[in-house]
Design a protein around this motif. Structure first.
Motif, short mmCIF file in Angstrom:
data_model
loop_
_atom_site.label_atom_id
_atom_site.label_comp_id
_atom_site.label_asym_id
_atom_site.label_seq_id
_atom_site.Cartn_x
_atom_site.Cartn_y
_atom_site.Cartn_z
N ALA A 127 -69.80 -57.71 -59.54
CA ALA A 127 -68.72 -58.70 -59.52
C ALA A 127 -67.99 -58.59 -58.19
O ALA A 127 -68.26 -57.68 -57.38
CB ALA A 127 -67.75 -58.46 -60.68
N TRP A 128 -67.07 -59.51 -57.96
CA TRP A 128 -66.23 -59.51 -56.76
C TRP A 128 -64.79 -59.72 -57.20
O TRP A 128 -64.49 -60.62 -57.99
CB TRP A 128 -66.65 -60.62 -55.79
CG TRP A 128 -68.00 -60.41 -55.20
CD1 TRP A 128 -68.30 -59.85 -53.99
CD2 TRP A 128 -69.26 -60.76 -55.79
NE1 TRP A 128 -69.65 -59.83 -53.79
CE2 TRP A 128 -70.28 -60.38 -54.88
CE3 TRP A 128 -69.64 -61.36 -56.99
CZ2 TRP A 128 -71.63 -60.57 -55.15
CZ3 TRP A 128 -70.98 -61.55 -57.27
CH2 TRP A 128 -71.96 -61.16 -56.34
N ILE A 129 -63.89 -58.88 -56.67
CA ILE A 129 -62.47 -58.98 -57.02
C ILE A 129 -61.80 -59.92 -56.02
O ILE A 129 -61.80 -59.68 -54.81
CB ILE A 129 -61.78 -57.60 -56.99
CG1 ILE A 129 -62.56 -56.60 -57.84
CG2 ILE A 129 -60.35 -57.73 -57.49
CD1 ILE A 129 -62.74 -57.01 -59.28
N VAL A 130 -61.22 -61.00 -56.55
CA VAL A 130 -60.63 -62.07 -55.72
C VAL A 130 -59.23 -62.36 -56.23
O VAL A 130 -58.99 -62.41 -57.44
CB VAL A 130 -61.49 -63.35 -55.80
CG1 VAL A 130 -60.89 -64.46 -54.96
CG2 VAL A 130 -62.91 -63.06 -55.35
N GLU A 131 -58.30 -62.59 -55.31
CA GLU A 131 -56.94 -62.95 -55.69
C GLU A 131 -56.88 -64.39 -56.21
O GLU A 131 -57.50 -65.29 -55.66
CB GLU A 131 -56.01 -62.84 -54.49
CG GLU A 131 -55.85 -61.46 -53.90
CD GLU A 131 -55.20 -61.55 -52.53
OE1 GLU A 131 -53.96 -61.55 -52.48
OE2 GLU A 131 -55.94 -61.66 -51.53
N SER A 132 -56.10 -64.57 -57.25
CA SER A 132 -55.92 -65.91 -57.82
C SER A 132 -55.38 -66.88 -56.77
O SER A 132 -55.86 -68.00 -56.63
CB SER A 132 -54.96 -65.84 -59.01
OG SER A 132 -54.67 -67.12 -59.52
N ARG A 133 -54.38 -66.44 -56.04
CA ARG A 133 -53.71 -67.32 -55.09
C ARG A 133 -54.64 -67.77 -53.98
O ARG A 133 -54.63 -68.95 -53.58
CB ARG A 133 -52.49 -66.59 -54.49
CG ARG A 133 -51.63 -67.46 -53.56
CD ARG A 133 -50.33 -66.74 -53.26
NE ARG A 133 -50.55 -65.42 -52.68
CZ ARG A 133 -49.77 -64.36 -52.91
NH1 ARG A 133 -48.77 -64.44 -53.74
NH2 ARG A 133 -50.03 -63.20 -52.33
N GLU A 134 -55.48 -66.87 -53.45
CA GLU A 134 -56.38 -67.25 -52.37
C GLU A 134 -57.47 -68.20 -52.85
O GLU A 134 -57.88 -69.12 -52.14
CB GLU A 134 -57.00 -66.00 -51.73
CG GLU A 134 -55.97 -65.11 -51.04
CD GLU A 134 -55.08 -65.89 -50.08
OE1 GLU A 134 -55.61 -66.63 -49.24
OE2 GLU A 134 -53.84 -65.77 -50.19
N LEU A 135 -57.94 -67.99 -54.08
CA LEU A 135 -58.94 -68.90 -54.64
C LEU A 135 -58.34 -70.29 -54.84
O LEU A 135 -58.96 -71.31 -54.52
CB LEU A 135 -59.45 -68.34 -55.97
CG LEU A 135 -60.56 -69.12 -56.67
CD1 LEU A 135 -61.73 -69.39 -55.75
CD2 LEU A 135 -61.02 -68.36 -57.91
#
Length: 408
Positions: free
Chosen positions: A115-123
């Protein structure tokens, strides 16, 4: 002459979070005429070493979908962390035996990352930019009323400011408390958990080595997700599903005492797995529930994302399920027969059938694990720890678990 009905937009997407933005973009890429309805709240500019408290673990299937939409490459690579392994540990059984343990790795699925951890805001920021570049009309307003339009005119959606949007099909992507779902009369079954999700970012004394760690403890289910290093050193993001009373007591403490109490509890729960853990952001809490709608589509309204389902965050699959909804809906509508309109009930049933199995499977798994690891009785404690150990010794079953986590 073009009839009024044929000049209608195909789809009105209600909701401007990640699910709504992704749905609007995916459907537009299939050649559908799409409108978007929902508030356009300002997003703070990104700052070095300051991360959105809400992060998601995106599966390979979700990453692939975002790549097809041109979103993945636009995300800032320095703010994304891959997960190569998972270290899952049970609690101490009443007999005093060691906690059960299960390790999963990407190589078991023949891939680089789980998986990849991604910030909600940047997405959300990148999705907004893509929607704007695609020329999708965005009405910055809220839904006030919904009804079928007269004389075969599709659906009419009225806004708080008095505007009216018309479309053949409406997609409810406006969250767990969806107003469109309620206005359309689509029922929802909700079971609150006696638990609160507490999230915070932490400085870690040891490197995470791209490993996501999870502990099933007497105080709930604790997950530490790998994040980019900061100027202060290594960083992880915490999601702790705590019993509601414990979470409330923690969140009501003064900030300094709150950090000290949490850091002490983390040291006990993790046994130094990542070294000393120090609070680096404000603590936030959100209630947890199991929720699903028996009907995903009916009479011109389709549900996606949290409007369709909520699951416990212990498997980190909430957003992946929502993006899976979007992908399935785009595939069904984009691949429809030329003689079918987008609101054809046969198409809506195809979408519901495509999502029925993965949604039910994830609902059963997450709810079952929550109750299994939430049970304090000693025999159940022994069973769950033994179960982790057994699975850890079965490569085929581990591979099935890893492959299942890769999809949505």
């Amino acid at each position: 002459m073009t009839s009024a009905a044929s000049s209608l937009p195909d789809v009105a997407v209600v909701g401007t979070g990640i699910a709504g933005l992704a749905a609007a973009l995916a459907l537009a890429r299939k050649g559908l005429r799409v409108e978007l309805l929902g508030p356009r709240k300002p997003l703070p500019a990104p700052e070095a070493d300051a991360y959105d408290p809400r992060v998601y673990a995106l599966s390979p299937a979700s990453r692939g979908m975002l790549a097809q939409l041109g979103i993945w490459e636009a995300l800032p690579a320095e703010r994304i962390t891959g997960v190569r392994t998972m270290d899952i540990r049970g609690d101490h059984a009443a007999s005093g035996r060691r906690p059960g343990r299960l390790g999963l790795s990407a190589w078991q699925a023949g891939s680089d990352y789980l998986a990849w951890i991604v910030e909600s805001r940047e997405l959300e920021r990148v999705l907004r930019q893509a929607v704007q570049w695609s020329g999708i009309r965005w009405t910055d307003d809220t839904l006030a009323a919904f009804a079928p339009a007269p004389a075969g005119g599709g659906l009419a959606l009225s806004t708080a400011s008095g505007q009216t949007l018309r479309a053949r099909l409406a997609v409810a992507a406006d969250g767990a408390d969806s107003r469109l779902r309620e206005m359309a009369g689509l029922a929802v079954a909700r079971t609150p958990y006696d638990a609160t999700g507490v999230v915070v970012h932490l400085d870690a004394g040891l490197p995470h080595q791209e490993c996501a760690c999870q502990w099933f403890t007497q105080d709930g289910i604790l997950a530490l997700l790998p994040m980019p290093d900061t100027a202060a050193g290594h960083q992880v993001s915490m999601v702790w599903s705590m019993p509601r009373g414990q979470a409330r007591a923690l969140l009501e403490l003064p900030e300094a005492e709150q950090a000290a109490v949490l850091e002490h509890r983390l040291a006990q729960a993790t046994a130094g797995r990542l070294g000393a853990l120090r609070v680096r952001s404000p603590l936030l809490g959100f209630p947890l529930a199991l929720q699903h709608s028996p009907l995903l589509a009916h009479r011109g309204v389709v549900l996606v994302g949290d409007a369709a389902h909520l699951v416990h965050p212990l498997a980190g699959q909430g957003l992946n399920l929502g993006l899976g909804d979007v992908a399935a809906l785009a595939e069904v509508l984009g691949g429809r027969e030329p003689f079918r309109a987008v609101d054809d009930e046969r198409l809506l049933r195809r979408y519901a059938r495509a999502r029925a199995e993965p949604l039910m499977a994830m609902r059963i798994v997450t709810d079952g694990l929550f109750h299994l690891f939430g049970a304090p009785a000693a025999p159940v404690g022994w069973l769950r720890n033994a179960g982790l150990d057994v699975v850890d010794k079965l490569p085929l079953l581990k591979r099935l678990l890893v492959n299942g986590a890769a999809g949505a």
